[in-house]
Scaffold this motif. Structure first.
Motif, PDB file in Angstrom:
ATOM      1  N   ASP A   2       0.812  -1.260  -0.089  1.00  0.00           N
ATOM      2  CA  ASP A   2      -0.172   0.212   0.018  1.00  0.00           C
ATOM      3  C   ASP A   2       1.043   1.426  -0.070  1.00  0.00           C
ATOM      4  OD1 ASP A   2      -1.689   2.085   0.606  1.00  0.00           O
ATOM      5  OD2 ASP A   2      -3.117   0.659   1.713  1.00  0.00           O
ATOM      6  N   LYS A   3       1.150   1.823  -1.014  1.00  0.00           N
ATOM      7  CA  LYS A   3       2.161   2.786  -1.360  1.00  0.00           C
ATOM      8  C   LYS A   3       1.684   4.153  -0.738  1.00  0.00           C
ATOM      9  CE  LYS A   3       4.462   1.176  -5.461  1.00  0.00           C
ATOM     10  NZ  LYS A   3       4.787   1.594  -7.119  1.00  0.00           N
ATOM     11  N   HIS A   4       0.406   4.293  -0.745  1.00  0.00           N
ATOM     12  CA  HIS A   4      -0.098   5.687   0.048  1.00  0.00           C
ATOM     13  C   HIS A   4      -0.007   5.768   1.476  1.00  0.00           C
ATOM     14  CE1 HIS A   4      -2.532   9.146   0.613  1.00  0.00           C
ATOM     15  NE2 HIS A   4      -3.282   8.370   1.413  1.00  0.00           N
ATOM     16  N   GLU A   5      -0.428   4.420   1.996  1.00  0.00           N
ATOM     17  CA  GLU A   5      -0.395   4.506   3.427  1.00  0.00           C
ATOM     18  C   GLU A   5       1.034   4.271   3.817  1.00  0.00           C
ATOM     19  OE1 GLU A   5      -2.456   4.341   6.242  1.00  0.00           O
ATOM     20  OE2 GLU A   5      -3.935   5.334   4.605  1.00  0.00           O
ATOM     21  N   LEU A  54       9.559   7.037  -1.691  1.00  0.00           N
ATOM     22  CA  LEU A  54       8.945   6.270  -0.727  1.00  0.00           C
ATOM     23  C   LEU A  54       7.857   7.070  -0.055  1.00  0.00           C
ATOM     24  CD1 LEU A  54      11.612   3.979   1.002  1.00  0.00           C
ATOM     25  CD2 LEU A  54       9.600   3.217  -0.370  1.00  0.00           C
ATOM     26  N   GLU A  55       8.005   8.173   0.382  1.00  0.00           N
ATOM     27  CA  GLU A  55       7.030   9.091   1.091  1.00  0.00           C
ATOM     28  C   GLU A  55       5.852   9.671   0.136  1.00  0.00           C
ATOM     29  OE1 GLU A  55       7.790  12.311   3.507  1.00  0.00           O
ATOM     30  OE2 GLU A  55       8.932  10.924   5.184  1.00  0.00           O
ATOM     31  N   GLN A  56       6.283   9.883  -1.221  1.00  0.00           N
ATOM     32  CA  GLN A  56       5.326  10.292  -2.139  1.00  0.00           C
ATOM     33  C   GLN A  56       4.757   8.924  -2.881  1.00  0.00           C
ATOM     34  OE1 GLN A  56       8.149  12.408  -4.994  1.00  0.00           O
ATOM     35  NE2 GLN A  56       7.739  14.409  -3.717  1.00  0.00           N
ATOM     36  N   GLY A  57       4.991   7.761  -2.534  1.00  0.00           N
ATOM     37  CA  GLY A  57       4.247   6.653  -2.881  1.00  0.00           C
ATOM     38  C   GLY A  57       4.720   6.249  -4.427  1.00  0.00           C
ATOM     39  N   ARG A  58       5.891   6.612  -4.938  1.00  0.00           N
ATOM     40  CA  ARG A  58       6.303   6.544  -6.186  1.00  0.00           C
ATOM     41  C   ARG A  58       7.429   5.372  -6.373  1.00  0.00           C
ATOM     42  NH1 ARG A  58       8.715  10.092  -8.708  1.00  0.00           N
ATOM     43  NH2 ARG A  58       9.488  11.515  -6.825  1.00  0.00           N
ATOM     44  N   ALA A  59       7.926   5.008  -5.065  1.00  0.00           N
ATOM     45  CA  ALA A  59       9.142   3.995  -5.251  1.00  0.00           C
ATOM     46  C   ALA A  59       8.673   2.604  -5.333  1.00  0.00           C
ATOM     47  CB  ALA A  59      10.044   4.122  -4.037  1.00  0.00           C
ATOM     48  N   PRO A  60       9.503   1.707  -5.904  1.00  0.00           N
ATOM     49  CA  PRO A  60       9.184   0.047  -5.901  1.00  0.00           C
ATOM     50  C   PRO A  60       9.161  -0.279  -4.410  1.00  0.00           C
ATOM     51  CG  PRO A  60      11.266   0.675  -6.625  1.00  0.00           C
ATOM     52  CD  PRO A  60      10.740   1.945  -6.462  1.00  0.00           C
ATOM     53  N   ARG A  61       8.799  -1.439  -4.157  1.00  0.00           N
ATOM     54  CA  ARG A  61       9.001  -2.114  -2.813  1.00  0.00           C
ATOM     55  C   ARG A  61      10.469  -2.152  -2.421  1.00  0.00           C
ATOM     56  NH1 ARG A  61       6.182  -7.555  -2.661  1.00  0.00           N
ATOM     57  NH2 ARG A  61       4.426  -6.371  -2.499  1.00  0.00           N
ATOM     58  N   PRO A  62      10.569  -1.547  -1.098  1.00  0.00           N
ATOM     59  CA  PRO A  62      11.815  -1.531  -0.770  1.00  0.00           C
ATOM     60  C   PRO A  62      12.074  -3.057  -0.184  1.00  0.00           C
ATOM     61  CG  PRO A  62      10.263  -0.584   0.864  1.00  0.00           C
ATOM     62  CD  PRO A  62       9.504  -0.788  -0.329  1.00  0.00           C
ATOM     63  N   SER A  63      13.649  -3.320   0.096  1.00  0.00           N
ATOM     64  CA  SER A  63      13.988  -4.674   0.718  1.00  0.00           C
ATOM     65  C   SER A  63      13.611  -4.575   1.916  1.00  0.00           C
ATOM     66  CB  SER A  63      15.273  -4.844   0.160  1.00  0.00           C
ATOM     67  OG  SER A  63      16.275  -3.772   0.893  1.00  0.00           O
ATOM     68  N   GLY A  64      13.904  -5.880   2.780  1.00  0.00           N
ATOM     69  CA  GLY A  64      13.816  -5.723   4.243  1.00  0.00           C
ATOM     70  C   GLY A  64      15.073  -5.263   4.856  1.00  0.00           C
ATOM     71  N   ASP A  65      16.008  -5.107   4.179  1.00  0.00           N
ATOM     72  CA  ASP A  65      17.428  -4.432   4.800  1.00  0.00           C
ATOM     73  C   ASP A  65      16.820  -2.956   4.937  1.00  0.00           C
ATOM     74  OD1 ASP A  65      18.645  -6.895   5.372  1.00  0.00           O
ATOM     75  OD2 ASP A  65      19.749  -6.721   3.377  1.00  0.00           O
ATOM     76  N   VAL A  66      16.388  -2.364   3.456  1.00  0.00           N
ATOM     77  CA  VAL A  66      16.252  -0.874   3.494  1.00  0.00           C
ATOM     78  C   VAL A  66      14.934  -0.891   4.690  1.00  0.00           C
ATOM     79  CG1 VAL A  66      14.942   0.693   2.105  1.00  0.00           C
ATOM     80  CG2 VAL A  66      16.845  -0.467   1.276  1.00  0.00           C
ATOM     81  N   LEU A  67      14.256  -1.539   4.713  1.00  0.00           N
ATOM     82  CA  LEU A  67      13.002  -1.261   5.904  1.00  0.00           C
ATOM     83  C   LEU A  67      13.648  -1.220   7.142  1.00  0.00           C
ATOM     84  CD1 LEU A  67       9.879  -3.323   4.338  1.00  0.00           C
ATOM     85  CD2 LEU A  67      10.337  -0.667   4.527  1.00  0.00           C
ATOM     86  N   ALA A  68      14.357  -2.226   7.584  1.00  0.00           N
ATOM     87  CA  ALA A  68      15.082  -2.224   8.733  1.00  0.00           C
ATOM     88  C   ALA A  68      15.856  -1.118   9.200  1.00  0.00           C
ATOM     89  CB  ALA A  68      15.909  -3.495   8.889  1.00  0.00           C
ATOM     90  N   ALA A  69      16.644  -0.516   7.882  1.00  0.00           N
ATOM     91  CA  ALA A  69      17.277   0.725   8.264  1.00  0.00           C
ATOM     92  C   ALA A  69      16.559   1.851   8.511  1.00  0.00           C
ATOM     93  CB  ALA A  69      18.179   1.131   6.962  1.00  0.00           C
TER      94      ALA A  69
END
Length: 283
Positions: A2-5, A54-69
């Motif tokens: 859910d890119k918007h949320e 990411l904040e604008q809802g335009r990025a592809p799905r981030p990896s788990g490592d990116v989310l953890a960071a």
């Protein structure tokens, strides 16, 4: 995903952080609440452009490592970090619809607790099961349909939304916040569930208070450890409030009890004697 949320959640958590919380200087020229996007990107060791997308809802799905960071940079709690992964679509797969069936062992457990009021609620706060003391302390849910057994709908759209608190409970404001935070989690977990989506839309359209709390993007409110009910037959009774997570069904077992020998324990014992019919309370 859910890119918007996801974008809205990241923005709300970033704006919550103060520069001094993470070692950045403060100054009079700051016009952005909380951290700037580029500051967050530095902390997470990712590019500013990617974080902005990411904040604008335009990025592809981030990896788990990116989310953890990002979670580390935002100082997220465990619950907030889990929610971030759910929004990004990297959490373990769940069933498409939230569950309403209660394990037989839980139903049997409720009946083995005559001096403890207990209810089981779904991911969207529908009361799915209850014991006789809960029916006496709160109300008999038996004749009510699923919509009327939904505590989220009752607290924001029912009589308690404009009058007194639901069941005369002392934690009305805290319960409303808890409802909103858990519904946000449920919507992220079950984005295709029409019941979850319909309830959130209904509350959003019918309650300004719900909208105000929803826009805070909170995920984990402080726990309610005690609660005082105001009962029409016995007056006030203060109980311990324990919520047990039934993870396999994504449900909650909520127990209201009192220390043996305490005035509240005596009141619960009296309610047990009165029985459901004499103590039924429909606010």
């Amino acid at each position: 995903m859910d890119k918007h949320e996801l974008g809205a959640f990241l923005r709300s958590r970033r704006e919550r952080l103060r520069p001094q919380d993470v070692g950045f200087p403060t100054g009079p020229r700051r016009r952005t609440p909380g951290l700037r996007r580029e500051e967050l990107a530095v902390l997470a060791h990712i590019s500013t452009e990617y974080y902005i997308r990411l904040e604008q809802g335009r990025a592809p799905r981030p990896s788990g490592d990116v989310l953890a960071a990002i979670a580390s940079a935002l100082r997220l709690t465990d619950a907030e970090s889990d929610h971030l992964h759910v929004l990004a679509g990297t959490a373990p797969n769940r069933t498409r619809l939230h569950r309403r069936d209660v394990r037989p062992s839980i139903l049997a457990l409720l009946e083995r607790l005559p001096h403890t009021a207990g209810i089981v609620t779904s991911a969207v706060f529908e009361v799915l099961a209850w014991n006789s003391l809960a029916a006496t302390l709160m109300e008999d849910f038996t004749p009510l349909g699923p919509k009327d057994r939904n505590l989220a709908r009752r607290v924001f759209l029912g009589a308690s939304s404009t009058g007194g608190p639901l069941y005369g409970a002392s934690d009305a404001a805290g319960f409303r916040l808890n409802v909103v935070t858990q519904l946000r989690v449920a919507l992220a977990r079950y984005p295709e569930d029409p019941v979850v989506n319909g309830l959130v839309d209904e509350l959003h359209d019918g309650s300004a208070d719900f909208v105000r709390l929803w826009e805070r993007h909170d995920i984990q409110p402080p726990p309610t450890l005690t609660k005082t009910f105001r009962h029409p037959a016995v007056g006030e009774v203060t109980v311990d409030c324990d919520t047990l997570i039934l993870a396999d069904h994504d449900q909650c077992l909520v127990l209201y009890s009192a220390s043996p020998g305490s005035p509240s324990a005596e009141t619960l014992a009296l309610l047990h004697v009165l029985g459901t019919e004499a103590g039924q309370y429909a606010p």
